[in-house]
Scaffold this motif. Structure first.
Motif, PDB file in Angstrom:
ATOM      1  N   GLN A 102       4.842  90.303-101.188  1.00  0.00           N
ATOM      2  CA  GLN A 102       4.335  91.713-100.834  1.00  0.00           C
ATOM      3  C   GLN A 102       5.780  92.406-100.529  1.00  0.00           C
ATOM      4  OE1 GLN A 102       1.080  92.145-101.607  1.00  0.00           O
ATOM      5  NE2 GLN A 102       0.184  92.619 -99.586  1.00  0.00           N
TER       6      GLN A 102
ATOM      7  N   ILE B  57       0.321  87.062 -98.123  1.00  0.00           N
ATOM      8  CA  ILE B  57      -0.974  86.964 -98.691  1.00  0.00           C
ATOM      9  C   ILE B  57      -1.241  85.504 -98.095  1.00  0.00           C
ATOM     10  CG2 ILE B  57      -2.022  86.367-100.898  1.00  0.00           C
ATOM     11  CD1 ILE B  57      -0.024  88.357-102.441  1.00  0.00           C
TER      12      ILE B  57
ATOM     13  N   TYR C 198     -12.064  84.233-102.720  1.00  0.00           N
ATOM     14  CA  TYR C 198     -10.881  84.570-101.852  1.00  0.00           C
ATOM     15  C   TYR C 198      -9.607  84.510-102.821  1.00  0.00           C
ATOM     16  CZ  TYR C 198      -6.744  84.865 -99.070  1.00  0.00           C
ATOM     17  OH  TYR C 198      -5.525  85.269 -98.610  1.00  0.00           O
TER      18      TYR C 198
ATOM     19  N   GLN D  65      -9.869  86.936-105.599  1.00  0.00           N
ATOM     20  CA  GLN D  65      -9.305  88.226-104.990  1.00  0.00           C
ATOM     21  C   GLN D  65      -7.688  88.114-105.059  1.00  0.00           C
ATOM     22  OE1 GLN D  65     -10.533  88.697-100.812  1.00  0.00           O
ATOM     23  NE2 GLN D  65      -9.807  90.845-100.811  1.00  0.00           N
ATOM     24  N   VAL D  66      -7.079  87.140-104.571  1.00  0.00           N
ATOM     25  CA  VAL D  66      -5.836  86.972-104.317  1.00  0.00           C
ATOM     26  C   VAL D  66      -5.144  87.125-105.984  1.00  0.00           C
ATOM     27  CG1 VAL D  66      -3.713  85.507-103.780  1.00  0.00           C
ATOM     28  CG2 VAL D  66      -5.655  85.581-102.292  1.00  0.00           C
TER      29      VAL D  66
ATOM     30  N   GLU E 112      -6.266  88.525-108.484  1.00  0.00           N
ATOM     31  CA  GLU E 112      -6.728  90.046-108.905  1.00  0.00           C
ATOM     32  C   GLU E 112      -5.502  90.972-108.242  1.00  0.00           C
ATOM     33  OE1 GLU E 112      -8.308  92.967-111.024  1.00  0.00           O
ATOM     34  OE2 GLU E 112      -8.747  90.827-111.079  1.00  0.00           O
ATOM     35  N   HIS E 113      -5.303  90.599-106.908  1.00  0.00           N
ATOM     36  CA  HIS E 113      -4.205  91.539-106.096  1.00  0.00           C
ATOM     37  C   HIS E 113      -2.982  91.428-106.978  1.00  0.00           C
ATOM     38  CE1 HIS E 113      -1.923  93.476-103.127  1.00  0.00           C
ATOM     39  NE2 HIS E 113      -1.377  92.144-102.985  1.00  0.00           N
ATOM     40  N   ILE E 114      -2.689  90.049-107.016  1.00  0.00           N
ATOM     41  CA  ILE E 114      -1.336  89.693-107.662  1.00  0.00           C
ATOM     42  C   ILE E 114      -1.369  90.336-109.017  1.00  0.00           C
ATOM     43  CG2 ILE E 114       0.374  88.201-108.420  1.00  0.00           C
ATOM     44  CD1 ILE E 114      -0.663  86.265-106.277  1.00  0.00           C
ATOM     45  N   TRP E 115      -2.234  90.299-109.778  1.00  0.00           N
ATOM     46  CA  TRP E 115      -2.225  91.056-111.404  1.00  0.00           C
ATOM     47  C   TRP E 115      -2.077  92.438-111.075  1.00  0.00           C
ATOM     48  CZ3 TRP E 115      -1.486  89.726-116.026  1.00  0.00           C
ATOM     49  CH2 TRP E 115      -1.776  90.557-117.021  1.00  0.00           C
ATOM     50  N   GLU E 116      -2.798  93.103-110.143  1.00  0.00           N
ATOM     51  CA  GLU E 116      -2.821  94.297-110.008  1.00  0.00           C
ATOM     52  C   GLU E 116      -1.412  95.033-109.400  1.00  0.00           C
ATOM     53  OE1 GLU E 116      -6.357  95.516-108.093  1.00  0.00           O
ATOM     54  OE2 GLU E 116      -7.543  95.194-109.754  1.00  0.00           O
ATOM     55  N   SER E 117      -0.605  94.229-108.883  1.00  0.00           N
ATOM     56  CA  SER E 117       0.528  94.388-108.053  1.00  0.00           C
ATOM     57  C   SER E 117       1.710  94.405-109.160  1.00  0.00           C
ATOM     58  CB  SER E 117       0.841  93.403-107.017  1.00  0.00           C
ATOM     59  OG  SER E 117      -0.256  93.594-105.965  1.00  0.00           O
TER      60      SER E 117
END
Length: 88
Positions: A27, A37, A57, A60-61, A63-68
């Motif tokens: 992050q 994270i 979970y 979700q992590v 997905e968050h990393i991919w979208e980031s």
């Protein structure tokens, strides 16, 4: 020999103790925020008994990393070689 807990072997703390380097959090690199994270065991203390929630979970992590990735890629050239990557 370095004395570390099992979880510390895969953390910033291990890198700092073993190599004398500070490894920034994902992050921090992607968004300039020192917000971790959470690892699965930190986010869900009963993850072994609650596989459905644990899988959700982890998804979700991921997905968050991919979208980031766009944010990470935009900031990465400015991060490489900064004093943060050197010995404290």
């Amino acid at each position: 020999m370095i004395s570390l807990s099992p979880w510390e072997w895969v953390t910033e703390r291990f890198i700092e103790k073993q190599f004398g380097l500070i490894a920034p959090l994902f992050q921090e690199i992607a968004f300039d925020k020192e917000v971790p994270i959470l690892d699965l065991h930190e986010a869900l203390s009963d993850w072994e008994r609650n596989i459905t929630e644990a899988r959700a979970y982890v998804a979700q992590v991921i997905e968050h990393i991919w979208e980031s990735m766009p944010a990470l890629m935009a900031r990465l050239p400015r991060i490489q070689g900064t004093p943060r990557s050197f010995k404290p």
